[in-house]
Write an enzyme that holds these catalytic residues in place. Structure first.
Site, PDB file in Angstrom:
ATOM      1  CE1 TYR A 126      -4.171  -1.886   0.593  1.00  0.00           C
ATOM      2  CE2 TYR A 126      -2.732  -3.264   1.926  1.00  0.00           C
ATOM      3  CZ  TYR A 126      -3.929  -3.071   1.263  1.00  0.00           C
ATOM      4  OH  TYR A 126      -4.883  -4.046   1.269  1.00  0.00           O
ATOM      5  CG  ASN A 149     -10.694  -1.935  -8.453  1.00  0.00           C
ATOM      6  OD1 ASN A 149     -11.204  -1.481  -9.472  1.00  0.00           O
ATOM      7  ND2 ASN A 149      -9.789  -2.889  -8.463  1.00  0.00           N
ATOM      8  CB  CYS A 157      -7.579  -4.007  -5.795  1.00  0.00           C
ATOM      9  SG  CYS A 157      -9.110  -4.928  -5.922  1.00  0.00           S
ATOM     10  CG  HIS A 158      -5.875  -9.873  -6.919  1.00  0.00           C
ATOM     11  ND1 HIS A 158      -6.538  -9.326  -8.011  1.00  0.00           N
ATOM     12  CD2 HIS A 158      -4.879 -10.642  -7.424  1.00  0.00           C
ATOM     13  CE1 HIS A 158      -5.965  -9.768  -9.126  1.00  0.00           C
ATOM     14  NE2 HIS A 158      -4.952 -10.566  -8.794  1.00  0.00           N
ATOM     15  CD  GLU A 184      -2.400 -12.412 -10.497  1.00  0.00           C
ATOM     16  OE1 GLU A 184      -1.415 -11.746 -10.126  1.00  0.00           O
ATOM     17  OE2 GLU A 184      -3.483 -11.896 -10.840  1.00  0.00           O
TER      18      GLU A 184
END
Length: 192
Positions: A126, A149, A157-158, A184
């Site tokens: 962040y 979002n 945003c994850h 991912e």
């Protein structure tokens, strides 16, 4: 005035809605002819959640979803195909047109920075994201931007985590965030 309270351009907008099944649960997708407008976690084809999501968008956009066919439905078809490819591990970069009209100001700048500079399989803190948008004291504001979002998964945003290595928050739930990060290759798959 928050981004979600900010008025949209005058007049009703033509848009469309669909729900797709994914490994993180049903996602509701809304699109205008300009692009994908909204991704909603925990959506259902029918019932209270679907009605609530569609009602909120109807109020914001000044019109109910359009019936097919329309350019909106073409965007939804492409968004569905790309999200299915992402969840099956065949797509790492979305190439969808995006309608950014549900966000503005700092939130939009922060989401653009995230989308443009935090690729698949990477993380950003962040605080680092706040620094990147020129607001070094705004780590909490970055958290608010992530929470507002309108395009989660597509605008990832994850991928935003705490500086100390913690996951941070995620509106749809930490299980969904873990699943996306595992997909991912950032986190190991949960044991159970």
């Amino acid at each position: 005035m928050t981004d979600s309270e900010r008025p949209l351009p005058a007049g009703p907008r033509v848009w469309a809605w669909t729900t797709i099944s994914t490994p993180v649960g049903p996602l509701g997708l809304a699109a205008t002819a300009d692009g994908l407008l909204s991704v909603v976690f925990h959506a259902e084809d029918t019932g209270e959640r679907a009605a609530g999501s569609v009602d909120r968008l109807t109020r914001r956009l000044g019109s109910a979803p359009a019936g097919p066919p329309s350019a909106c439905h073409d965007v939804l078809a492409e968004a569905t195909a790309q999200l299915q490819a992402y969840f099956s591990g065949r797509l790492r970069v979305f190439s969808l047109p995006l309608d950014w009209s549900l966000t503005s100001g700092f939130n939009r700048r922060t989401l653009h920075e995230l989308l443009d500079h935090v690729p698949y399989g990477t993380l950003v803190a962040y605080q680092d994201l706040a620094d990147r948008v020129g607001e070094p004291g705004a780590a909490r504001a970055v958290g608010v931007a992530m929470g507002s979002n309108p395009l989660p998964v597509v605008v990832p945003c994850h991928r935003v985590v705490e500086s100390n290595g913690g996951l941070g928050g995620f509106g749809p739930g930490l299980e969904a965030k873990r699943a996306l990060l595992a997909l991912e290759g950032v986190l190991p798959q949960p044991l159970f």
